[in-house]
Design an enzyme around this catalytic site. Structure first.
Site, mmCIF file in Angstrom:
data_model
loop_
_atom_site.group_PDB
_atom_site.id
_atom_site.type_symbol
_atom_site.label_atom_id
_atom_site.label_comp_id
_atom_site.label_asym_id
_atom_site.label_seq_id
_atom_site.Cartn_x
_atom_site.Cartn_y
_atom_site.Cartn_z
ATOM 1 N N SER A 352 0.810 -1.217 0.000
ATOM 2 C CA SER A 352 0.000 0.000 0.000
ATOM 3 C C SER A 352 0.845 1.269 0.000
ATOM 4 O O SER A 352 1.934 1.311 0.586
ATOM 5 C CB SER A 352 -0.911 0.024 1.236
ATOM 6 O OG SER A 352 -1.779 -1.085 1.246
ATOM 7 N N HIS A 471 -7.388 0.297 6.114
ATOM 8 C CA HIS A 471 -7.037 -1.107 6.338
ATOM 9 C C HIS A 471 -7.147 -1.502 7.810
ATOM 10 O O HIS A 471 -7.570 -2.619 8.126
ATOM 11 C CB HIS A 471 -5.631 -1.384 5.814
ATOM 12 C CG HIS A 471 -5.542 -1.414 4.323
ATOM 13 N ND1 HIS A 471 -6.169 -2.365 3.565
ATOM 14 C CD2 HIS A 471 -4.919 -0.579 3.436
ATOM 15 C CE1 HIS A 471 -5.936 -2.139 2.275
ATOM 16 N NE2 HIS A 471 -5.183 -1.068 2.177
#
Length: 540
Positions: A352, A471
């Site tokens: 990410s 997340h």
């Protein structure tokens, strides 16, 4: 190039208003163009008259759209309502931005809750003589019909608390193209709130968001695996809406949909051939350190050899669905699907970006530089300066400062290591990434401070970084920081090239999400904890 590839390429280059999020996908283009021509006002001869005529035409069109909106809310007969909804929907799309904003203000202000009626019902409810224990003994005779009046008043109060614009939203949701239109309307509303933060607009947005959450429940969404065999229209949208790692060409697209790769999207029956959100997955032997391994390294491994499913991109296609966490359900569904179809895959992780890191760090460096300048000035310290100095901290270890200054001794960009870092990271042309010595000097402080940013920097008790918050609230843990993982210009400007792996452990997802939701607690691996310990010592 085959016909399908050419069609995707042309669609991605000549992106229409519908795919840009401005028009419902099932509009009849010829009818809309015909209607816009009929709405056009004939200009006068003089330039000034033309401007006046254009303004008058715009106001006239905006008034007609407001009238259609009013009728769509108040009309009863379904056939007439449907025709009026179509006129309103098409009319709204044809309005300029300012006229759209005016209409939204009108909708929020004039079609909200009937507060006079609410006030009367509250007074009526308070006037009911409800004795103690009456509600607990409802089987007894209801003398005077008091209980009936209580329930009737409560029902009327619930109804009165519903704003009038609920009728418009409900009717649009069942109208062809209406759900897509509502997402467009909310995108306009969010833009307007950024400019004019009125309570009535926030209430309108909150109500519409609640409706969209209900209508876009995962129960009504279809999880679809997107492949090269899908329509050119659908594939073009994947190219157009990819928000993390742009798809450069058709070969790139085919690679992301080919062997060793997966792409899944949520589709809604009312918005065909257009995923609301989609996720890209790479099947690997181990958790990737760099985006290079995912996007460009070839050939991919055999799928039977994969032990890791890496989520490397998740993109929403509808700005109007901002704040509606479809990604949470999408990730969970994809994990379930991959576990079922590929039992050999045991690790689920992400690679990410960290979009807010460098901006945060620049602010910290600038602040510390300013405080250092105050310390060095030979002048009387004001109370304001003294207060500011309580925030002074050592961002760098002494040895880190020495290495940074030594690495740019030939071309100094500042008098202190903090000033050097500030100058290097601010640069629009990050030349520092081409120097092995500078990279070596900056790696330790940038990685250590990044761990602090991800774990300790909070906003309302939650992670400051938007991707981290996404997340973590979905139940992931912070697994590993990766140095020089994204060497794109965007990667350097956002995070100094650093990327992070979040790890989803199926047995711990719910517990991690609950801990984060309740207390803001962030699960982090031992590697991240070591960075945090180093960061703590640097500030002592």
């Amino acid at each position: 190039m085959n016909r399908k590839g050419l069609e995707i390429l042309m669609r991605s280059r000549i992106r229409s208003a519908a795919e840009a999020g401005k028009l419902p996908v099932n509009f009849h283009w010829k009818e809309l163009e015909k209607k816009q021509r009929s709405d056009h006002c004939e200009p006068f001869g003089m330039a000034g008259d033309e401007d006046a005529a254009a303004s008058e035409c715009s106001e006239s069109k905006a008034k007609r759209v407001r009238d259609f909106m009013h009728e769509a809310i108040h009309m009863k007969k379904k056939e007439i309502v449907d025709a009026t909804l179509g006129e309103f929907l098409q009319g709204y799309i044809s309005l300029a931005g300012d006229n759209r904003h005016e209409l939204l203000v009108t909708l929020a202000r004039d079609y909200s809750v009937n507060r006079n009626q609410v006030r009367e019902l509250i007074q009526q409810y308070l006037g009911l003589e409800i004795s103690e224990g009456m509600l607990e003994h409802q089987s007894e005779v209801d003398e005077g019909g008091i209980l009936s009046a209580v329930y009737r008043t409560e029902r009327n109060l619930r109804q009165a608390l519903k704003p009038l614009y609920e009728i418009l939203f409900e009717r649009l949701n069942t109208y062809p193209g209406g759900l897509k239109f509502l997402s467009i309307l909310r995108a306009d509303l969010l833009n307007l709130i950024e400019e004019v933060n009125l309570p009535s607009l926030r209430a309108l947005d909150s109500y519409l968001k609640e409706k969209l959450v209900t209508w876009l429940s995962p129960a009504v969404l279809e999880l679809h695996r997107i492949t090269w065999d899908d329509s050119a229209s659908l594939l073009e949208k994947i190219v157009a809406y990819e928000a993390v790692h742009p798809i450069n060409n058709l070969q790139d697209l085919k690679r992301r949909l080919g062997v060793g790769r997966r792409c899944f999207g949520y589709l809604h029956p009312a918005i065909p051939c257009e995923p609301l959100i989609f996720i890209e997955v790479a099947l690997l032997k181990d958790v990737a350190h760099t985006i290079q391994e995912v996007l460009w390294d070839e050939p991919p491994i055999l799928e039977n050899d994969a032990t890791c499913a890496l989520f490397y991109s998740i993109s929403s296609t509808q700005p109007g669905l901002s704040g509606i966490n479809l990604g949470k359900f999408l990730i969970k569904r994809v994990i379930e699907l991959v576990r079922r179809d590929m039992p050999c895959v045991l690790t689920f992780a992400t690679l990410s970006p960290i979009p807010g890191y460098i901006q945060w760090l620049l602010s910290k460096l600038a602040s510390q530089l300013k405080l250092a300048e105050l310390d060095s000035e030979d002048k009387r310290v004001s109370s304001e300066d003294m207060t500011a100095r309580t925030f002074r901290e050592n961002l760098l270890y002494p040895e880190e400062e020495q290495e940074i200054l030594a690495s740019c001794a030939e071309n100094p960009t500042g008098n202190s290591a903090v000033e050097v870092m500030l100058c290097l990271l601010r640069s629009r042309n990050p030349e520092w990434v081409k120097s092995d010595r500078l990279l070596a000097a900056l790696q330790a402080p940038l990685m250590r401070l990044c761990s602090r940013y991800l774990v300790r920097e909070k906003k309302r008790g939650k992670a400051l970084d938007a991707v981290a918050n996404f997340h973590l609230q979905n139940g992931a843990m912070i697994h590993r920081l990766n140095w020089m993982a994204d060497r794109s210009e965007k990667g350097f400007h956002q995070s100094g090239g650093i990327m992070v792996n979040y790890l989803y452990r199926p047995g711990e997802i719910e517990e991690n999400a609950q801990l984060y939701f309740n207390s803001g607690h962030i699960q982090a691996s031992p590697d991240i904890q070591r960075y945090l310990e180093l960061d703590t010592h640097s500030r002592i």
